[in-house]
Write a protein that holds these residues in place. Structure first.
Motif, mmCIF file in Angstrom:
data_model
loop_
_atom_site.group_PDB
_atom_site.id
_atom_site.type_symbol
_atom_site.label_atom_id
_atom_site.label_comp_id
_atom_site.label_asym_id
_atom_site.label_seq_id
_atom_site.Cartn_x
_atom_site.Cartn_y
_atom_site.Cartn_z
ATOM 1 N N PRO A 162 0.797 -1.103 0.052
ATOM 2 C CA PRO A 162 -0.327 0.152 0.133
ATOM 3 C C PRO A 162 1.114 1.219 -0.068
ATOM 4 O O PRO A 162 2.012 1.132 1.119
ATOM 5 C CB PRO A 162 -0.774 -0.078 1.361
ATOM 6 C CG PRO A 162 -0.124 -0.746 2.048
ATOM 7 C CD PRO A 162 0.896 -2.014 1.274
ATOM 8 N N GLU A 163 0.223 2.047 -0.471
ATOM 9 C CA GLU A 163 0.959 3.590 -0.290
ATOM 10 C C GLU A 163 1.513 3.844 1.375
ATOM 11 O O GLU A 163 1.015 3.202 2.434
ATOM 12 C CB GLU A 163 0.390 4.588 -0.346
ATOM 13 C CG GLU A 163 0.999 6.578 -0.345
ATOM 14 C CD GLU A 163 -0.825 6.842 -0.908
ATOM 15 O OE1 GLU A 163 -0.454 8.359 -0.656
ATOM 16 O OE2 GLU A 163 -0.733 7.739 -2.548
ATOM 17 N N LEU A 164 2.155 4.009 1.110
ATOM 18 C CA LEU A 164 3.413 4.611 2.547
ATOM 19 C C LEU A 164 3.205 5.572 3.634
ATOM 20 O O LEU A 164 2.469 6.371 2.334
ATOM 21 C CB LEU A 164 4.899 5.297 2.801
ATOM 22 C CG LEU A 164 5.644 3.595 1.412
ATOM 23 C CD1 LEU A 164 7.357 4.058 1.519
ATOM 24 C CD2 LEU A 164 6.116 2.328 2.693
ATOM 25 N N GLY A 165 2.487 5.468 4.946
ATOM 26 C CA GLY A 165 1.809 6.847 5.513
ATOM 27 C C GLY A 165 2.908 7.808 5.929
ATOM 28 O O GLY A 165 3.632 7.910 7.194
ATOM 29 N N ILE A 166 4.087 8.751 5.025
ATOM 30 C CA ILE A 166 4.943 9.725 5.123
ATOM 31 C C ILE A 166 3.748 10.936 5.473
ATOM 32 O O ILE A 166 3.350 11.534 4.474
ATOM 33 C CB ILE A 166 5.759 9.834 4.600
ATOM 34 C CG1 ILE A 166 6.873 8.568 4.582
ATOM 35 C CG2 ILE A 166 6.905 11.105 5.033
ATOM 36 C CD1 ILE A 166 7.432 9.150 2.836
ATOM 37 N N SER A 167 4.250 11.800 6.923
ATOM 38 C CA SER A 167 3.171 12.628 7.071
ATOM 39 C C SER A 167 3.625 14.342 7.004
ATOM 40 O O SER A 167 3.080 14.584 6.408
ATOM 41 C CB SER A 167 2.710 12.532 8.593
ATOM 42 O OG SER A 167 3.546 12.313 9.827
ATOM 43 N N SER A 168 5.168 13.277 6.965
ATOM 44 C CA SER A 168 5.952 15.176 6.631
ATOM 45 C C SER A 168 7.329 14.918 6.640
ATOM 46 O O SER A 168 7.054 14.171 6.903
ATOM 47 C CB SER A 168 5.501 15.924 8.092
ATOM 48 O OG SER A 168 6.195 15.741 9.094
ATOM 49 N N VAL A 169 8.028 15.643 5.605
ATOM 50 C CA VAL A 169 9.374 15.821 5.349
ATOM 51 C C VAL A 169 10.470 17.635 6.527
ATOM 52 O O VAL A 169 10.127 18.319 6.408
ATOM 53 C CB VAL A 169 9.695 15.345 4.453
ATOM 54 C CG1 VAL A 169 11.360 15.645 4.514
ATOM 55 C CG2 VAL A 169 9.249 14.723 3.421
ATOM 56 N N SER A 170 11.072 16.722 7.047
ATOM 57 C CA SER A 170 11.474 18.050 8.375
ATOM 58 C C SER A 170 13.123 18.460 7.952
ATOM 59 O O SER A 170 13.841 16.483 7.870
ATOM 60 C CB SER A 170 11.669 17.227 9.569
ATOM 61 O OG SER A 170 10.493 17.592 9.723
ATOM 62 N N PHE A 171 13.311 18.763 6.815
ATOM 63 C CA PHE A 171 14.869 19.264 6.967
ATOM 64 C C PHE A 171 15.916 19.273 7.941
ATOM 65 O O PHE A 171 15.717 20.513 8.861
ATOM 66 C CB PHE A 171 15.524 20.356 6.014
ATOM 67 C CG PHE A 171 14.362 19.873 4.655
ATOM 68 C CD1 PHE A 171 15.244 18.607 3.642
ATOM 69 C CD2 PHE A 171 13.762 21.265 3.911
ATOM 70 C CE1 PHE A 171 14.294 18.812 2.686
ATOM 71 C CE2 PHE A 171 12.616 20.985 2.938
ATOM 72 C CZ PHE A 171 13.192 19.526 1.841
ATOM 73 N N ASN A 172 16.797 18.443 8.049
ATOM 74 C CA ASN A 172 17.679 19.053 9.396
ATOM 75 C C ASN A 172 19.421 19.572 8.729
ATOM 76 O O ASN A 172 19.842 19.849 9.348
ATOM 77 C CB ASN A 172 17.639 17.954 10.032
ATOM 78 C CG ASN A 172 18.608 16.636 9.334
ATOM 79 O OD1 ASN A 172 18.831 16.656 8.703
ATOM 80 N ND2 ASN A 172 17.766 15.186 10.249
ATOM 81 N N THR A 173 19.723 19.778 7.845
ATOM 82 C CA THR A 173 21.377 20.022 7.022
ATOM 83 C C THR A 173 20.519 20.526 5.277
ATOM 84 O O THR A 173 19.167 19.815 5.068
ATOM 85 C CB THR A 173 21.802 18.518 6.865
ATOM 86 O OG1 THR A 173 21.858 17.499 8.298
ATOM 87 C CG2 THR A 173 23.436 19.549 5.618
ATOM 88 N N PHE A 174 20.458 21.788 5.305
ATOM 89 C CA PHE A 174 19.752 22.037 3.988
ATOM 90 C C PHE A 174 21.798 22.888 3.313
ATOM 91 O O PHE A 174 20.631 24.634 3.754
ATOM 92 C CB PHE A 174 18.903 22.532 3.942
ATOM 93 C CG PHE A 174 17.860 22.799 1.891
ATOM 94 C CD1 PHE A 174 16.849 22.305 2.120
ATOM 95 C CD2 PHE A 174 18.410 23.724 1.571
ATOM 96 C CE1 PHE A 174 16.703 22.122 1.033
ATOM 97 C CE2 PHE A 174 17.864 23.993 0.224
ATOM 98 C CZ PHE A 174 16.837 22.803 0.271
ATOM 99 N N VAL A 175 22.306 23.096 2.545
ATOM 100 C CA VAL A 175 22.887 23.480 2.070
ATOM 101 C C VAL A 175 23.195 23.801 0.286
ATOM 102 O O VAL A 175 22.774 23.109 0.149
ATOM 103 C CB VAL A 175 24.620 23.144 2.648
ATOM 104 C CG1 VAL A 175 25.910 24.409 2.302
ATOM 105 C CG2 VAL A 175 24.945 23.194 4.337
ATOM 106 N N VAL A 176 23.153 25.245 -0.341
ATOM 107 C CA VAL A 176 23.051 24.980 -1.582
ATOM 108 C C VAL A 176 24.433 25.556 -1.873
ATOM 109 O O VAL A 176 25.091 26.526 -1.060
ATOM 110 C CB VAL A 176 22.263 25.756 -1.698
ATOM 111 C CG1 VAL A 176 22.806 25.713 -3.435
ATOM 112 C CG2 VAL A 176 21.003 25.065 -1.968
ATOM 113 N N GLN A 177 25.760 24.742 -2.296
ATOM 114 C CA GLN A 177 27.169 25.697 -2.774
ATOM 115 C C GLN A 177 26.964 25.971 -4.329
ATOM 116 O O GLN A 177 26.913 24.679 -5.366
ATOM 117 C CB GLN A 177 28.745 24.634 -2.249
ATOM 118 C CG GLN A 177 28.162 25.933 -0.641
ATOM 119 C CD GLN A 177 29.553 25.089 -0.235
ATOM 120 O OE1 GLN A 177 29.798 24.116 -0.251
ATOM 121 N NE2 GLN A 177 30.134 26.079 0.452
#
Length: 170
Positions: free
Chosen positions: A155-170
């Motif tokens: 079945p479809e997975l139950g992912i309720s949210s995504v939280s970023f703990n690292t986010f670096v753009v270079q």
């Protein structure tokens, strides 16, 4: 001749002594009645909420929310599409899942999960992931991409949210 008899002088003295006794008995009765009413009110104030409140607080209390279940993913480094010099995105995230079964399934299919993430993130321009609104939109896209079934019969997975703990753009 106006001589006063002993009976005539005794009668006003007796009536004078009887009047204060009646008013003092009445006053004592009023004080006792007010005291009993005050004691009853105090007892009702102290004890009635315990009896009435026990039933109402049980129904008024909301159920305790379940403890959240998170799956922290290893950070990914992805080349971004840019003109000229090479740019990359380093991203670390945690997925909030519905239950332990979903978490176990994601761990089991981790190579496919990481592949989906790499494909989704590598198609980005560096400018499209800088603003907070863009990051929120990206989190929702990741949630949708990872919620699709990992195997044909699952079945479809139950992912309720995504939280970023690292986010670096270079």
């Amino acid at each position: 001749m106006a001589t006063s008899s002993p009976a005539a002088t005794v009668a006003p003295a007796i009536s004078a002594t009887l009047a204060p006794r009646r008013s003092s008995k009445l006053l004592i009765g009023i004080v006792i009645a007010v005291g009993l009413i005050a004691a009853g009110g105090a007892a009702a104030y102290v004890f009635l909420p315990r009896f009435m409140g026990a039933a109402s607080t049980e129904t008024a209390k909301a159920p305790m929310p379940e403890k959240p279940i998170f799956l922290t993913l290893e950070p990914l480094t992805v080349n971004l599409q840019s003109e000229g010099r090479g740019r990359f995105l380093q991203i670390g995230m945690a997925l909030r899942v519905r239950d332990e079964q979903t978490k176990a399934q994601l761990v089991e299919f981790m190579p496919e999960v990481r592949s989906r993430l790499l494909l989704l993130l590598s198609n980005r321009a560096p400018e499209s992931v800088v603003a907070p609104e863009d990051k929120a939109k990206l989190a929702e896209e990741i949630r949708k991409a990872l919620s699709t079934p990992l195997a044909p019969d699952t079945p479809e997975l139950g992912i309720s949210s995504v939280s970023f703990n690292t986010f670096v753009v270079q």
